[in-house]
Write a protein that holds these residues in place. Structure first.
Motif, short mmCIF file in Angstrom:
data_model
loop_
_atom_site.label_atom_id
_atom_site.label_comp_id
_atom_site.label_asym_id
_atom_site.label_seq_id
_atom_site.Cartn_x
_atom_site.Cartn_y
_atom_site.Cartn_z
N ALA A 133 0.81 -1.22 0.00
CA ALA A 133 0.00 0.00 0.00
C ALA A 133 0.85 1.27 0.00
CB ALA A 133 -0.94 0.00 1.20
N THR A 134 2.08 1.20 0.53
CA THR A 134 2.93 2.40 0.59
C THR A 134 4.10 2.34 -0.38
OG1 THR A 134 4.18 1.41 2.43
CG2 THR A 134 2.34 2.86 3.00
N PHE A 135 4.20 1.27 -1.17
CA PHE A 135 5.30 1.16 -2.13
C PHE A 135 5.01 2.05 -3.33
CE2 PHE A 135 7.57 -0.60 -5.74
CZ PHE A 135 8.84 -0.79 -5.22
N ASP A 136 5.88 3.03 -3.56
CA ASP A 136 5.72 3.99 -4.66
C ASP A 136 6.99 3.98 -5.50
OD1 ASP A 136 5.32 6.06 -6.40
OD2 ASP A 136 4.86 7.56 -4.87
N PRO A 137 6.95 3.41 -6.71
CA PRO A 137 8.17 3.30 -7.52
C PRO A 137 8.80 4.63 -7.89
CG PRO A 137 6.23 2.74 -8.82
CD PRO A 137 5.78 2.84 -7.40
N ASP A 138 8.03 5.72 -7.81
CA ASP A 138 8.59 7.03 -8.14
C ASP A 138 9.37 7.64 -6.98
OD1 ASP A 138 7.60 7.06 -10.74
OD2 ASP A 138 5.65 7.80 -10.06
N HIS A 139 9.27 7.04 -5.80
CA HIS A 139 9.94 7.61 -4.64
C HIS A 139 10.81 6.61 -3.87
CE1 HIS A 139 6.51 10.40 -5.34
NE2 HIS A 139 7.38 11.31 -5.00
N GLU A 140 10.78 5.37 -4.26
CA GLU A 140 11.61 4.37 -3.58
C GLU A 140 13.08 4.56 -3.96
OE1 GLU A 140 10.53 2.51 -1.32
OE2 GLU A 140 8.37 2.66 -1.64
N PRO A 141 14.02 4.17 -3.06
CA PRO A 141 15.45 4.23 -3.41
C PRO A 141 15.75 3.37 -4.64
CG PRO A 141 15.15 3.91 -1.05
CD PRO A 141 13.80 3.76 -1.67
#
Length: 362
Positions: A133-141
């Motif tokens: 639910a909180t995994f965001d590919p635009d903001h993940e390392p």
């Protein structure tokens, strides 16, 4: 016919293996020919792309090269919408003399979104240590995002996607190894200053180790454990030692990572991530054959149940919830504290299930 990967790359620090000789030969060239263009129809290599295309027109008249397009672009080339060769570092950044870094941008939404969907559809159900639910590919390392993409590409089952995943795995392994000083705990026994744990980095490394087990599919021994290639095994040992030194699997340390002023749901997600990461790492350790540990003859691994000083993760139904999580946790707060009391820690089972000096069944 045996399917074991029997052709190994002997480049220092690599150790990847392949089932066919021509595949390991093609892979090995990458260690030495960073600017080489390979003809897909014969064994010729060229320093320039236009020379390769001329060669194909002359010697392979009935063939046609596919348009050159890399599966990923570095952050600089992606922001400028310029061509990137996808190498680490890429040729454009080398020519400009600037740092080259890779984020989550994989050129083409048709590659990015399907591989993400495949990851959560096929991998996440068995290894649920990322919070969807909180995994965001635009903001993940970068490391975590690329590792997720790599696993998703592999699990599509398509040959070209698996080749791309294997190439990305090779590059990321070398990068992780070269940057061990940034994530590994010092080998000395001096105390480290308290600092936030780089969970996303550790999750990315764990994905690389799982991928190495999945890809090579080495034969089992009598203990039904697999042998990791040299470099992934080194990273596994370093990762376990680092986590233990930083007391990451001790419940009070998990909670101490978060300020009391943070919302309960934020703390809950963070603690659950560490728990699920720890159990996934334990599962990997139990699946691996680790030489020269002095304990392998009794079936022991790098991690034991005694190291897991925390209670089992909360319900999968809550972990996968996409709405109303905060209100549901607020109603369950007192029960959650009870479920995480010391008497319920996994380590409490070690005296019975993994007794010192006895045969290890678990």
């Amino acid at each position: 016919m045996s399917t074991r990967a029997s052709f190994q790359c002997h480049f220092p620090g690599c150790g990847l293996s392949y089932r066919r000789k021509e595949h390991v030969t093609r892979h090995a060239r990458r260690h030495f020919q960073s600017d080489s263009f390979e003809c897909p129809f014969c064994d010729r290599h060229f320093a320039r792309n236009d020379t390769l295309r001329q060669h194909v027109r002359t010697h392979h008249e009935d063939k046609e090269l596919q348009p050159g397009r890399t599966l990923r672009a570095c952050n600089h080339c992606y922001s400028r919408k310029s061509k990137c060769d996808g190498k680490t570092p890429c040729g454009a950044c080398v020519r400009r003399g600037i740092d080259c870094s890779f984020g989550c941008s994989i050129r083409g939404r048709q590659v990015q979104q399907p591989s993400l969907a495949v990851f959560f559809e096929k991998f996440h159900s068995t290894w649920p240590f990322l919070h969807r639910a909180t995994f965001d590919p635009d903001h993940e390392p970068a490391l975590l995002c690329q590792s997720v993409m790599m696993m998703g590409l592999w699990l599509t089952g398509q040959e070209d996607a698996r080749i791309a995943a294997t190439d990305l795995h090779s590059k990321l392994l070398v990068s992780i190894h070269q940057q061990r000083d940034k994530w590994e705990a010092p080998s000395q026994h001096n105390a480290e200053p308290p600092s936030p744990w780089p969970m996303a980095t550790y999750q990315g490394i764990l994905l690389q180790i799982i991928f190495a087990l999945l890809k090579d599919n080495q034969g089992l021994n009598l203990q039904l454990t697999h042998e990791l290639p040299t470099l992934p095994l080194q990273l596994l040992k370093a990762l376990v030692r680092t986590c233990l030194k930083r007391k990451m699997f001790f419940y009070p340390s998990m909670v101490a990572q978060f300020e009391n002023t943070l919302p309960d749901v934020y703390i809950w997600v963070g603690v659950e991530e560490v728990k699920r990461f720890a159990l996934s790492l334990y599962k990997v350790c139990r699946s691996c054959r680790v030489p020269d540990t002095g304990a392998s003859s009794q079936g022991r691994s790098l991690l034991s149940l005694a190291n897991l000083q925390f209670a089992l993760p909360d319900s999968d139904e809550l972990w996968h919830a996409s709405s109303d999580l905060a209100s549901r946790l607020a109603e369950d707060r007192s029960a959650y504290c009870e479920r995480n009391s010391g008497a319920r820690w996994i380590s409490q089972t070690a005296r019975v299930l993994q007794p010192d000096g006895g045969f290890c069944w678990f």
